[in-house]
Design a protein around this motif. Structure first.
Motif, mmCIF file in Angstrom:
data_model
loop_
_atom_site.group_PDB
_atom_site.id
_atom_site.type_symbol
_atom_site.label_atom_id
_atom_site.label_comp_id
_atom_site.label_asym_id
_atom_site.label_seq_id
_atom_site.Cartn_x
_atom_site.Cartn_y
_atom_site.Cartn_z
ATOM 1 N N MET A 167 2.402 -4.041 2.331
ATOM 2 C CA MET A 167 1.278 -4.197 3.216
ATOM 3 C C MET A 167 0.652 -2.840 3.567
ATOM 4 S SD MET A 167 0.762 -6.300 6.656
ATOM 5 C CE MET A 167 0.512 -7.730 5.630
ATOM 6 N N ALA A 168 1.502 -1.846 3.888
ATOM 7 C CA ALA A 168 0.955 -0.522 4.221
ATOM 8 C C ALA A 168 0.282 0.080 2.996
ATOM 9 C CB ALA A 168 2.037 0.402 4.744
ATOM 10 N N GLY A 169 0.873 -0.140 1.825
ATOM 11 C CA GLY A 169 0.224 0.275 0.598
ATOM 12 C C GLY A 169 0.651 1.618 0.046
ATOM 13 N N LEU A 170 1.908 1.995 0.185
ATOM 14 C CA LEU A 170 2.393 3.264 -0.351
ATOM 15 C C LEU A 170 3.544 2.992 -1.309
ATOM 16 C CD1 LEU A 170 2.329 6.374 -0.325
ATOM 17 C CD2 LEU A 170 3.882 6.289 1.633
ATOM 18 N N ALA A 171 3.408 3.484 -2.549
ATOM 19 C CA ALA A 171 4.442 3.255 -3.552
ATOM 20 C C ALA A 171 4.415 4.363 -4.591
ATOM 21 C CB ALA A 171 4.225 1.908 -4.238
ATOM 22 N N PRO A 172 5.552 4.602 -5.282
ATOM 23 C CA PRO A 172 5.528 5.571 -6.375
ATOM 24 C C PRO A 172 4.732 5.003 -7.545
ATOM 25 C CG PRO A 172 7.656 4.482 -6.280
ATOM 26 C CD PRO A 172 6.869 4.021 -5.085
ATOM 27 N N ALA A 173 4.027 5.879 -8.253
ATOM 28 C CA ALA A 173 3.280 5.479 -9.439
ATOM 29 C C ALA A 173 3.812 6.177 -10.679
ATOM 30 C CB ALA A 173 1.794 5.769 -9.255
ATOM 31 N N ALA A 174 4.809 7.040 -10.497
ATOM 32 C CA ALA A 174 5.454 7.741 -11.598
ATOM 33 C C ALA A 174 6.872 8.091 -11.158
ATOM 34 C CB ALA A 174 4.682 9.011 -11.965
ATOM 35 N N PRO A 175 7.772 8.241 -12.104
ATOM 36 C CA PRO A 175 9.147 8.607 -11.738
ATOM 37 C C PRO A 175 9.193 9.889 -10.912
ATOM 38 C CG PRO A 175 9.021 8.002 -14.054
ATOM 39 C CD PRO A 175 7.604 8.075 -13.543
ATOM 40 N N GLY A 176 10.072 9.912 -9.910
ATOM 41 C CA GLY A 176 10.249 11.111 -9.094
ATOM 42 C C GLY A 176 9.167 11.335 -8.059
ATOM 43 N N TYR A 177 8.277 10.355 -7.868
ATOM 44 C CA TYR A 177 7.208 10.455 -6.863
ATOM 45 C C TYR A 177 6.215 11.572 -7.134
ATOM 46 C CZ TYR A 177 9.941 7.178 -4.110
ATOM 47 O OH TYR A 177 10.632 6.079 -3.678
ATOM 48 N N ARG A 178 6.078 12.001 -8.386
ATOM 49 C CA ARG A 178 5.090 13.029 -8.735
ATOM 50 C C ARG A 178 3.674 12.484 -8.577
ATOM 51 N NH1 ARG A 178 5.811 18.416 -11.012
ATOM 52 N NH2 ARG A 178 3.696 19.149 -11.064
ATOM 53 N N ARG A 179 3.561 11.175 -8.732
ATOM 54 C CA ARG A 179 2.280 10.485 -8.561
ATOM 55 C C ARG A 179 2.527 9.270 -7.668
ATOM 56 N NH1 ARG A 179 -2.702 9.774 -9.820
ATOM 57 N NH2 ARG A 179 -3.551 7.779 -10.458
ATOM 58 N N LEU A 180 1.601 9.035 -6.726
ATOM 59 C CA LEU A 180 1.718 7.934 -5.783
ATOM 60 C C LEU A 180 0.592 6.933 -5.990
ATOM 61 C CD1 LEU A 180 2.336 10.094 -2.603
ATOM 62 C CD2 LEU A 180 4.067 8.850 -3.915
ATOM 63 N N ARG A 181 0.814 5.719 -5.508
ATOM 64 C CA ARG A 181 -0.233 4.700 -5.455
ATOM 65 C C ARG A 181 -0.426 4.331 -3.981
ATOM 66 N NH1 ARG A 181 -3.024 0.642 -8.039
ATOM 67 N NH2 ARG A 181 -3.081 -1.375 -6.979
ATOM 68 N N ILE A 182 -1.676 4.416 -3.549
ATOM 69 C CA ILE A 182 -2.040 4.036 -2.191
ATOM 70 C C ILE A 182 -2.990 2.855 -2.307
ATOM 71 C CG2 ILE A 182 -3.217 4.781 -0.090
ATOM 72 C CD1 ILE A 182 -2.303 7.672 -0.858
ATOM 73 N N ALA A 183 -2.550 1.703 -1.803
ATOM 74 C CA ALA A 183 -3.347 0.484 -1.919
ATOM 75 C C ALA A 183 -3.087 -0.411 -0.704
ATOM 76 C CB ALA A 183 -3.023 -0.246 -3.213
ATOM 77 N N PRO A 184 -3.726 -0.128 0.420
ATOM 78 C CA PRO A 184 -3.502 -0.926 1.629
ATOM 79 C C PRO A 184 -3.937 -2.371 1.441
ATOM 80 C CG PRO A 184 -5.360 0.550 1.930
ATOM 81 C CD PRO A 184 -4.750 0.899 0.609
ATOM 82 N N LEU A 185 -3.193 -3.280 2.074
ATOM 83 C CA LEU A 185 -3.488 -4.706 1.970
ATOM 84 C C LEU A 185 -3.608 -5.338 3.363
ATOM 85 C CD1 LEU A 185 -0.958 -5.587 -0.854
ATOM 86 C CD2 LEU A 185 -3.437 -5.368 -1.067
ATOM 87 N N PRO A 186 -4.744 -5.147 4.031
ATOM 88 C CA PRO A 186 -4.903 -5.762 5.346
ATOM 89 C C PRO A 186 -5.058 -7.273 5.206
ATOM 90 C CG PRO A 186 -6.942 -4.721 4.668
ATOM 91 C CD PRO A 186 -5.914 -4.371 3.628
ATOM 92 N N GLY A 187 -4.675 -7.982 6.247
ATOM 93 C CA GLY A 187 -4.848 -9.431 6.238
ATOM 94 C C GLY A 187 -3.772 -10.117 7.052
ATOM 95 N N GLY A 188 -3.869 -11.416 7.126
ATOM 96 C CA GLY A 188 -2.879 -12.204 7.829
ATOM 97 C C GLY A 188 -2.833 -11.966 9.324
ATOM 98 N N GLY A 189 -3.922 -11.476 9.903
ATOM 99 C CA GLY A 189 -3.956 -11.230 11.331
ATOM 100 C C GLY A 189 -3.342 -9.903 11.757
ATOM 101 N N ILE A 190 -2.810 -9.145 10.814
ATOM 102 C CA ILE A 190 -2.237 -7.835 11.125
ATOM 103 C C ILE A 190 -3.361 -6.812 11.193
ATOM 104 C CG2 ILE A 190 -0.686 -6.014 10.303
ATOM 105 C CD1 ILE A 190 1.021 -8.278 9.106
ATOM 106 N N THR A 191 -3.390 -6.005 12.247
ATOM 107 C CA THR A 191 -4.491 -5.065 12.452
ATOM 108 C C THR A 191 -4.119 -3.615 12.188
ATOM 109 O OG1 THR A 191 -3.997 -4.915 14.815
ATOM 110 C CG2 THR A 191 -5.633 -6.561 14.130
ATOM 111 N N GLN A 192 -2.846 -3.338 11.913
ATOM 112 C CA GLN A 192 -2.459 -1.973 11.545
ATOM 113 C C GLN A 192 -1.113 -1.989 10.827
ATOM 114 O OE1 GLN A 192 -2.382 0.285 15.144
ATOM 115 N NE2 GLN A 192 -0.595 -0.747 15.972
ATOM 116 N N ALA A 193 -0.927 -0.982 9.976
ATOM 117 C CA ALA A 193 0.339 -0.832 9.262
ATOM 118 C C ALA A 193 0.466 0.623 8.830
ATOM 119 C CB ALA A 193 0.396 -1.749 8.041
ATOM 120 N N GLY A 194 1.681 1.022 8.530
ATOM 121 C CA GLY A 194 1.920 2.385 8.076
ATOM 122 C C GLY A 194 3.236 2.479 7.330
ATOM 123 N N ALA A 195 3.350 3.520 6.514
ATOM 124 C CA ALA A 195 4.581 3.776 5.768
ATOM 125 C C ALA A 195 4.734 5.278 5.582
ATOM 126 C CB ALA A 195 4.555 3.085 4.411
#
Length: 108
Positions: free
Chosen positions: A1-29
């Motif tokens: 939901m917050a939208g933070l994940a590794p996109a390459a081994p060792g976290y050299r590259r990250l993927r940021i893709a927040p997914l708001p919805g379901g009545g939730i108004t904030q999230a973080g990671a």
């Protein structure tokens, strides 16, 4: 939901893709990576979504914001984007490195 994940081994590259919805108004990671702390948070206020991210040194991230505008490539540092959510469509209000804002669908 917050939208933070590794996109390459060792976290050299990250993927940021927040997914708001379901009545939730904030999230973080927060992740401790070999390069430092990576963070993302978002807040939904009315129809405006603000996303803040920190990308550690010597790391890059691909950012996907609601609305299907594709991947925004960013390097290390702090970044902020704001998008306006307008019913079935989503408009860009402002964003880091996006050039001129596209406000064509803000007339809700």
């Amino acid at each position: 939901m917050a939208g933070l994940a590794p996109a390459a081994p060792g976290y050299r590259r990250l993927r940021i893709a927040p997914l708001p919805g379901g009545g939730i108004t904030q999230a973080g990671a927060r992740l401790h990576t070999p390069y430092g702390i990576a963070e993302v948070s978002w807040v939904l206020s009315g129809r405006e979504l603000t996303v803040e991210a920190v990308v550690p040194p010597n790391t890059t991230a691909g950012v996907v914001l609601p609305g299907g505008r594709g991947v925004i490539e960013v390097g290390s540092g702090s970044h902020t984007w704001t998008v306006a959510l307008g019913g079935a469509s989503i408009c860009w209000v402002k964003g880091c490195g996006l050039g001129q804002a596209d406000c064509s669908c803000l007339g809700w």
